[in-house]
Scaffold this motif. Structure first.
Motif, PDB file in Angstrom:
ATOM      1  N   THR A 285       0.827  -1.198   0.000  1.00  0.00           N
ATOM      2  CA  THR A 285       0.000   0.000   0.000  1.00  0.00           C
ATOM      3  C   THR A 285       0.866   1.255   0.000  1.00  0.00           C
ATOM      4  O   THR A 285       0.671   2.172  -0.782  1.00  0.00           O
ATOM      5  N   MET A 286       1.820   1.292   0.924  1.00  0.00           N
ATOM      6  CA  MET A 286       2.652   2.485   1.065  1.00  0.00           C
ATOM      7  C   MET A 286       4.087   2.183   0.686  1.00  0.00           C
ATOM      8  O   MET A 286       4.613   1.114   0.989  1.00  0.00           O
TER       9      MET A 286
ATOM     10  N   THR B  85       5.090  -8.780   8.391  1.00  0.00           N
ATOM     11  CA  THR B  85       5.877  -9.135   9.568  1.00  0.00           C
ATOM     12  C   THR B  85       6.331  -7.898  10.332  1.00  0.00           C
ATOM     13  O   THR B  85       7.067  -7.999  11.302  1.00  0.00           O
ATOM     14  N   LEU B  86       5.923  -6.719   9.883  1.00  0.00           N
ATOM     15  CA  LEU B  86       6.046  -5.430  10.574  1.00  0.00           C
ATOM     16  C   LEU B  86       7.384  -4.725  10.371  1.00  0.00           C
ATOM     17  O   LEU B  86       7.448  -3.510  10.548  1.00  0.00           O
ATOM     18  N   GLU B  87       8.447  -5.451  10.027  1.00  0.00           N
ATOM     19  CA  GLU B  87       9.675  -4.714   9.800  1.00  0.00           C
ATOM     20  C   GLU B  87       9.667  -4.051   8.434  1.00  0.00           C
ATOM     21  O   GLU B  87       8.854  -4.366   7.560  1.00  0.00           O
ATOM     22  N   ALA B  88      10.560  -3.093   8.254  1.00  0.00           N
ATOM     23  CA  ALA B  88      10.707  -2.406   6.978  1.00  0.00           C
ATOM     24  C   ALA B  88      11.795  -3.071   6.155  1.00  0.00           C
ATOM     25  O   ALA B  88      12.760  -3.619   6.685  1.00  0.00           O
ATOM     26  N   PHE B  89      11.615  -3.011   4.854  1.00  0.00           N
ATOM     27  CA  PHE B  89      12.607  -3.499   3.907  1.00  0.00           C
ATOM     28  C   PHE B  89      13.047  -2.326   3.056  1.00  0.00           C
ATOM     29  O   PHE B  89      12.247  -1.445   2.735  1.00  0.00           O
ATOM     30  N   PHE B  90      14.323  -2.350   2.689  1.00  0.00           N
ATOM     31  CA  PHE B  90      14.904  -1.214   1.992  1.00  0.00           C
ATOM     32  C   PHE B  90      15.528  -1.648   0.673  1.00  0.00           C
ATOM     33  O   PHE B  90      16.065  -2.762   0.551  1.00  0.00           O
ATOM     34  N   GLY B  91      15.458  -0.729  -0.290  1.00  0.00           N
ATOM     35  CA  GLY B  91      16.280  -0.882  -1.462  1.00  0.00           C
ATOM     36  C   GLY B  91      17.742  -0.677  -1.099  1.00  0.00           C
ATOM     37  O   GLY B  91      18.076  -0.251   0.007  1.00  0.00           O
ATOM     38  N   GLN B  92      18.624  -0.956  -2.053  1.00  0.00           N
ATOM     39  CA  GLN B  92      20.055  -0.867  -1.769  1.00  0.00           C
ATOM     40  C   GLN B  92      20.547   0.568  -1.750  1.00  0.00           C
ATOM     41  O   GLN B  92      21.700   0.826  -1.414  1.00  0.00           O
TER      42      GLN B  92
ATOM     43  N   ARG C 199       6.943  -1.674   4.161  1.00  0.00           N
ATOM     44  CA  ARG C 199       6.758  -2.509   5.346  1.00  0.00           C
ATOM     45  C   ARG C 199       5.827  -3.653   4.998  1.00  0.00           C
ATOM     46  O   ARG C 199       4.863  -3.484   4.256  1.00  0.00           O
TER      47      ARG C 199
ATOM     48  N   LEU D 127      16.846   6.319  -0.307  1.00  0.00           N
ATOM     49  CA  LEU D 127      16.412   4.946  -0.062  1.00  0.00           C
ATOM     50  C   LEU D 127      14.901   4.849  -0.161  1.00  0.00           C
ATOM     51  O   LEU D 127      14.188   5.699   0.396  1.00  0.00           O
TER      52      LEU D 127
ATOM     53  N   TYR E 239      13.298   7.859   1.804  1.00  0.00           N
ATOM     54  CA  TYR E 239      14.144   8.468   2.828  1.00  0.00           C
ATOM     55  C   TYR E 239      15.384   9.078   2.181  1.00  0.00           C
ATOM     56  O   TYR E 239      15.842   8.630   1.120  1.00  0.00           O
TER      57      TYR E 239
ATOM     58  N   PHE F 270       7.879   4.298   1.082  1.00  0.00           N
ATOM     59  CA  PHE F 270       8.484   5.413   1.799  1.00  0.00           C
ATOM     60  C   PHE F 270       9.807   5.774   1.136  1.00  0.00           C
ATOM     61  O   PHE F 270      10.592   4.897   0.779  1.00  0.00           O
TER      62      PHE F 270
ATOM     63  N   LEU G 123      18.505   8.620   8.801  1.00  0.00           N
ATOM     64  CA  LEU G 123      17.526   8.627   7.720  1.00  0.00           C
ATOM     65  C   LEU G 123      16.432   9.647   8.025  1.00  0.00           C
ATOM     66  O   LEU G 123      15.861   9.648   9.115  1.00  0.00           O
TER      67      LEU G 123
END
Lengths: 118, 113
Positions: B30-31, B99-106, B96, B92, B35, B33, B43
């Motif tokens: 849905t969202m 499992t609630l944690e965030a995942f980031f691009g490299q 999310r 970046l 940074y 982000f 960040l």
């Protein structure tokens, strides 16, 4: 307002010694807490999280963190540091998820540079 | 978990030009982000991008400078417009998951000269 404090810009430890990277937070309610690691020229990698339950959580690469509600802290620890653990570590929080809401942004600390020397 | 492909990984740009950064997620979210991480700093959230609506910008960031597109649930772009050396940062994108944690691009390491 939500905020995260990492009081140490740098932590230096000898290989084989225990390490601690400190984090305190200010978030309303019972927050979700996270630790991330960033290696040079890389994005952030997830290490571990506290959502609910046991205050001691274990994560990747032998790291663990202890949630202390009374002290609003979530310190990252490892019993025996490795040179390869040298990196930038970020503590992050998010407010608890309201029922039916979409997960929102994270709030990050300023980061702690961990250096483990041989 | 979510896998995010972000590109370019780095670029050196002339001041006054624009750069568009792309993020592709391997699942629908849905969202998204965006940074910014300035040298030696933490960040800072630029904006939150929802599919089908205007992005929501944080204080200090404006749409004219950082236009965002979100054409579908797996893709977003951030443009850094009319760049100056102060825009030199790592950018970046993040999502999310359940499992609630965030995942980031490299990350995209931008240098403006």
């Amino acid at each position: 307002a939500q905020s995260v404090a990492q009081p140490e810009d740098q932590v230096n430890v000898a290989e084989g010694n225990p390490l601690t990277v400190k984090c305190t937070y200010s978030v309303s309610g019972n927050p979700y807490l996270f630790w991330y690691v960033q290696y040079p020229n890389r994005g952030l990698q997830f290490l571990l999280k506290y959502i609910t339950g046991d205050n001691l959580v274990k994560g990747s690469y032998g790291f663990e963190a202890e949630f202390n509600k009374s002290q609003t802290s979530f310190h990252l620890k490892k019993p025996s540091a490795l040179v390869s653990d040298s990196a930038l570590y970020f503590c992050a929080v998010s407010p608890p998820r309201d029922r039916g809401s979409t997960l929102g942004r994270l709030y990050f600390g300023r980061g702690t540079q961990l250096t483990v020397w041989p | 978990s979510a896998v995010i492909s972000q590109k370019p990984s780095r670029d050196i740009c002339q001041r006054g030009t624009s750069l568009t950064i792309q993020c592709q997620v391997d699942s629908q979210v849905t969202m998204m982000f965006w940074y910014r991480q300035q040298p030696g700093q933490s960040l800072t959230l630029i904006a939150t991008a929802n599919q089908g609506s205007e992005a929501t910008y944080e204080s200090g960031f404006v749409i004219d400078k950082f236009p965002i597109s979100r054409p579908n649930l797996t893709f977003s772009t951030l443009t850094v417009s009319n760049m100056s050396p102060e825009d030199s940062s790592i950018y970046l994108c993040s999502v999310r998951g359940g499992t609630l944690e965030a995942f980031f691009g490299q990350g995209t390491r931008l240098t403006v000269v």
